[in-house]
Design a protein around this motif. Structure first.
Motif, PDB file in Angstrom:
ATOM      1  N   VAL A  44       2.585  -5.241 -13.975  1.00 13.90           N
ATOM      2  CA  VAL A  44       2.098  -4.263 -14.113  1.00 13.90           C
ATOM      3  C   VAL A  44       1.420  -3.799 -13.664  1.00 13.90           C
ATOM      4  O   VAL A  44       0.794  -2.936 -13.718  1.00 13.90           O
ATOM      5  N   TYR A  45      -0.661  -4.720 -13.561  1.00 18.05           N
ATOM      6  CA  TYR A  45      -1.602  -3.918 -12.684  1.00 18.05           C
ATOM      7  C   TYR A  45      -1.386  -3.378 -11.470  1.00 18.05           C
ATOM      8  O   TYR A  45      -1.619  -1.800 -11.274  1.00 18.05           O
ATOM      9  N   ALA A  46      -0.536  -4.209 -10.442  1.00 19.58           N
ATOM     10  CA  ALA A  46       0.002  -3.321  -9.473  1.00 19.58           C
ATOM     11  C   ALA A  46       0.785  -2.168  -9.126  1.00 19.58           C
ATOM     12  O   ALA A  46       0.567  -1.249  -8.471  1.00 19.58           O
ATOM     13  N   ALA A  47       1.564  -2.261 -10.468  1.00 21.01           N
ATOM     14  CA  ALA A  47       2.712  -0.819 -10.798  1.00 21.01           C
ATOM     15  C   ALA A  47       1.410   0.475 -10.930  1.00 21.01           C
ATOM     16  O   ALA A  47       1.933   1.329 -10.613  1.00 21.01           O
ATOM     17  N   ALA A  48       0.399  -0.233 -11.866  1.00 16.08           N
ATOM     18  CA  ALA A  48      -0.592   0.393 -12.458  1.00 16.08           C
ATOM     19  C   ALA A  48      -1.345   2.171 -11.407  1.00 16.08           C
ATOM     20  O   ALA A  48      -1.544   2.335 -11.616  1.00 16.08           O
ATOM     21  N   LYS A  49      -1.826   0.383 -10.273  1.00 12.17           N
ATOM     22  CA  LYS A  49      -2.559   1.194  -9.345  1.00 12.17           C
ATOM     23  C   LYS A  49      -0.916   2.454  -8.100  1.00 12.17           C
ATOM     24  O   LYS A  49      -1.900   3.185  -7.551  1.00 12.17           O
ATOM     25  N   GLU A  50      -0.430   2.107  -8.304  1.00 13.53           N
ATOM     26  CA  GLU A  50       0.539   2.433  -7.312  1.00 13.53           C
ATOM     27  C   GLU A  50       1.275   3.667  -7.998  1.00 13.53           C
ATOM     28  O   GLU A  50       0.519   4.912  -6.933  1.00 13.53           O
ATOM     29  N   ILE A  51       1.308   3.186  -8.965  1.00 12.15           N
ATOM     30  CA  ILE A  51       1.646   4.879 -10.206  1.00 12.15           C
ATOM     31  C   ILE A  51       0.556   6.637  -9.773  1.00 12.15           C
ATOM     32  O   ILE A  51       0.702   7.047  -9.938  1.00 12.15           O
ATOM     33  N   ALA A  52      -0.505   5.579 -10.006  1.00 10.43           N
ATOM     34  CA  ALA A  52      -2.102   6.430 -10.048  1.00 10.43           C
ATOM     35  C   ALA A  52      -2.026   7.071  -8.961  1.00 10.43           C
ATOM     36  O   ALA A  52      -2.174   8.085  -8.388  1.00 10.43           O
ATOM     37  N   GLN A  53      -1.675   6.842  -7.664  1.00 10.45           N
ATOM     38  CA  GLN A  53      -1.923   7.178  -6.175  1.00 10.45           C
ATOM     39  C   GLN A  53      -0.767   8.531  -5.745  1.00 10.45           C
ATOM     40  O   GLN A  53      -1.105   9.191  -5.371  1.00 10.45           O
ATOM     41  N   SER A  54       0.096   8.528  -7.429  1.00 10.96           N
ATOM     42  CA  SER A  54       1.047   9.426  -6.939  1.00 10.96           C
ATOM     43  C   SER A  54       1.591  10.647  -7.670  1.00 10.96           C
ATOM     44  O   SER A  54       2.208  11.240  -8.064  1.00 10.96           O
ATOM     45  N   LEU A  55       0.755   9.949  -8.958  1.00 11.11           N
ATOM     46  CA  LEU A  55       1.108  11.557 -10.150  1.00 11.11           C
ATOM     47  C   LEU A  55       1.117  12.663  -9.978  1.00 11.11           C
ATOM     48  O   LEU A  55      -0.711  12.571  -9.184  1.00 11.11           O
ATOM     49  N   THR A  56       1.195  13.363 -10.266  1.00  8.45           N
ATOM     50  CA  THR A  56       0.863  15.365 -10.119  1.00  8.45           C
ATOM     51  C   THR A  56       0.960  15.748 -11.588  1.00  8.45           C
ATOM     52  O   THR A  56       2.222  15.501 -12.028  1.00  8.45           O
ATOM     53  N   GLY A  57       0.185  16.643 -11.757  1.00 10.61           N
ATOM     54  CA  GLY A  57       0.421  17.092 -12.720  1.00 10.61           C
ATOM     55  C   GLY A  57       0.340  16.865 -14.089  1.00 10.61           C
ATOM     56  O   GLY A  57      -0.040  15.572 -13.958  1.00 10.61           O
ATOM     57  N   PHE A  58       0.213  16.224 -15.305  1.00 11.77           N
ATOM     58  CA  PHE A  58       0.407  16.088 -17.471  1.00 11.77           C
ATOM     59  C   PHE A  58       1.204  14.916 -16.564  1.00 11.77           C
ATOM     60  O   PHE A  58       3.261  15.489 -16.940  1.00 11.77           O
ATOM     61  N   THR A  59       1.100  13.479 -16.991  1.00 13.10           N
ATOM     62  CA  THR A  59       2.035  12.417 -17.029  1.00 13.10           C
ATOM     63  C   THR A  59       2.139  11.862 -17.845  1.00 13.10           C
ATOM     64  O   THR A  59       1.056  11.435 -18.209  1.00 13.10           O
ATOM     65  N   VAL A  60       2.894  10.751 -18.794  1.00 12.81           N
ATOM     66  CA  VAL A  60       3.036  10.305 -19.666  1.00 12.81           C
ATOM     67  C   VAL A  60       3.263   8.451 -18.996  1.00 12.81           C
ATOM     68  O   VAL A  60       4.368   9.070 -18.348  1.00 12.81           O
ATOM     69  N   VAL A  61       1.929   7.901 -18.556  1.00  9.51           N
ATOM     70  CA  VAL A  61       2.937   6.258 -18.292  1.00  9.51           C
ATOM     71  C   VAL A  61       3.003   5.660 -19.476  1.00  9.51           C
ATOM     72  O   VAL A  61       1.881   4.898 -20.390  1.00  9.51           O
ATOM     73  N   VAL A  62       3.774   5.204 -19.628  1.00 11.89           N
ATOM     74  CA  VAL A  62       4.368   4.099 -21.019  1.00 11.89           C
ATOM     75  C   VAL A  62       4.447   2.134 -20.212  1.00 11.89           C
ATOM     76  O   VAL A  62       5.315   2.401 -19.599  1.00 11.89           O
ATOM     77  N   THR A  63       3.830   1.403 -20.637  1.00 17.94           N
ATOM     78  CA  THR A  63       3.957   0.389 -20.763  1.00 17.94           C
ATOM     79  C   THR A  63       5.017  -0.258 -21.355  1.00 17.94           C
ATOM     80  O   THR A  63       5.211  -0.049 -22.475  1.00 17.94           O
ATOM     81  N   LYS A  64       7.031  -0.697 -21.442  1.00 19.15           N
ATOM     82  CA  LYS A  64       7.961  -0.800 -22.150  1.00 19.15           C
ATOM     83  C   LYS A  64       7.829  -2.821 -22.373  1.00 19.15           C
ATOM     84  O   LYS A  64       8.424  -3.206 -22.315  1.00 19.15           O
ATOM     85  N   SER A  65       7.327  -2.757 -20.791  1.00 17.74           N
ATOM     86  CA  SER A  65       7.074  -4.511 -20.820  1.00 17.74           C
ATOM     87  C   SER A  65       6.453  -5.144 -21.860  1.00 17.74           C
ATOM     88  O   SER A  65       6.134  -4.569 -22.477  1.00 17.74           O
ATOM     89  N   ILE A 104       6.923   1.935 -17.084  1.00 19.00           N
ATOM     90  CA  ILE A 104       6.562   0.543 -16.463  1.00 19.00           C
ATOM     91  C   ILE A 104       6.966  -0.789 -17.021  1.00 19.00           C
ATOM     92  O   ILE A 104       7.082  -0.869 -18.870  1.00 19.00           O
ATOM     93  N   ALA A 105       8.465  -1.206 -16.290  1.00 14.97           N
ATOM     94  CA  ALA A 105       9.434  -2.196 -17.044  1.00 14.97           C
ATOM     95  C   ALA A 105       8.903  -3.085 -16.186  1.00 14.97           C
ATOM     96  O   ALA A 105      10.541  -3.825 -15.776  1.00 14.97           O
ATOM     97  N   VAL A 106       8.455  -3.999 -15.249  1.00 14.86           N
ATOM     98  CA  VAL A 106       8.365  -5.079 -14.603  1.00 14.86           C
ATOM     99  C   VAL A 106       8.180  -6.671 -15.141  1.00 14.86           C
ATOM    100  O   VAL A 106       7.367  -6.325 -16.055  1.00 14.86           O
ATOM    101  N   GLY A 107       8.574  -7.879 -14.407  1.00 17.84           N
ATOM    102  CA  GLY A 107       7.683  -8.639 -15.359  1.00 17.84           C
ATOM    103  C   GLY A 107       6.672  -8.933 -15.645  1.00 17.84           C
ATOM    104  O   GLY A 107       6.369  -8.199 -14.906  1.00 17.84           O
ATOM    105  N   THR A 108       6.553 -10.120 -16.533  1.00 24.78           N
ATOM    106  CA  THR A 108       5.468 -10.769 -17.602  1.00 24.78           C
ATOM    107  C   THR A 108       5.503 -11.801 -17.325  1.00 24.78           C
ATOM    108  O   THR A 108       5.306 -12.712 -18.660  1.00 24.78           O
ATOM    109  N   PRO A 109       6.291 -12.601 -16.644  1.00 24.87           N
ATOM    110  CA  PRO A 109       6.362 -13.496 -16.577  1.00 24.87           C
ATOM    111  C   PRO A 109       5.241 -14.824 -17.383  1.00 24.87           C
ATOM    112  O   PRO A 109       4.047 -14.330 -17.189  1.00 24.87           O
TER     113      PRO A 109
END
Length: 263
Positions: free
Chosen positions: A100-121, A82-87
């Motif tokens: 960031v939170y909107a991206a997290a929700k959208e990501i959650a809907q598409s996850l399949t198998g083991f995945t690492v979700v990383v906050t880079k912002s 996740i490398a979206v803006g945090t103004p």
């Protein structure tokens, strides 16, 4: 490794291009259709020396691509950054974490198998906890680890900073998450860059502490410059005189404009 980079701003585009140059398969995602169309034409939306050549070479090698559709890149990814803006919010100056939170929700809907979700912002301490809560609430069956991986890139020297970092900080206590992040950054072992694993909140705090300390050094030497001007001292020699002390160091002791930049 297969990587989805959510956001094609300064951090996302530089990180995505460099990860691709490491040999990973990277897809950068952005909702801005014009920006994605420009990237497909080879037009870079930000100025960073060497970034246009880096993007072009990895697109040609089919290791880097761009899309507005998040679902497939996330479903196929070993890691999602996740490398979206945090103004800063108007009024109180707090970081706006809605993207960031909107991206997290959208990501959650598409996850399949083991995945690492990383906050880079750049995010306040505890943001990873909320990202994990959102993902698990949205998709209770998701097999996911949420990690923190703050960036320490200088504008104008970002590619070199990414490939030759002083350190790489990864915040996760999960062994599977550590393995994925270790594999992603393994090419840096050739440069002997230290990979520092810590707790997630500690990694988030490291980013804020580093930013604050650098801002302190810049502000301090500017105050010394004002004082030197009043008493008739040479601030450049003062900076050299204190910087030769190993406890202080010479970097960021150049009087001039105040600190600035996207962070």
């Amino acid at each position: 490794m297969r990587i989805a980079m959510i956001g094609t701003g300064y951090v996302g585009l530089v990180s995505g291009a460099c990860f691709a140059d490491f040999g990973h398969d990277v897809i950068c995602v952005d909702k801005d259709e014009k920006k994605i169309a420009s990237l497909h034409r080879g037009e870079i939306p930000i100025y960073e020396p060497g970034l246009d050549e880096l993007v072009a070479s990895n697109v040609k090698a089919k290791r880097l691509d761009f899309t507005t559709d998040l679902s497939k890149p996330v479903a196929d990814a070993d890691a999602v950054f996740i490398a979206v803006g945090t103004p800063s919010r108007r009024g109180d100056g707090h970081a706006d974490l809605s993207y960031v939170y909107a991206a997290a929700k959208e990501i959650a809907q598409s996850l399949t198998g083991f995945t690492v979700v990383v906050t880079k912002s750049t995010v306040p301490v505890g943001t990873g906890d909320e990202v994990e809560r959102i993902i698990r609430e949205t998709n209770p069956k998701a097999d996911v680890v949420v990690a923190s991986n703050p960036e320490f890139l200088r504008e104008g020297a970002a590619i070199r900073d990414f490939k030759f970092p002083d350190r790489v900080v990864v915040g996760t206590s999960d062994e599977r998450g550590r393995k994925v992040m270790g594999d992603i950054y393994r090419p840096l072992s050739l440069n002997q860059a230290p990979l520092m694993f810590t707790e997630r909140r500690t990694a988030e705090m490291i980013k804020y502490a580093a930013n604050a300390f650098l801002a302190t050094k810049i502000t301090f030497i500017n105050e010394i410059a004002d004082l030197s001007e009043k008493v008739g001292a040479n601030v450049q020699e003062v900076a050299r005189g204190i910087g030769l002390d190993n406890r202080i160091g010479t970097k960021f002791l150049h009087a001039g404009p105040g600190f600035g930049g996207s962070c």
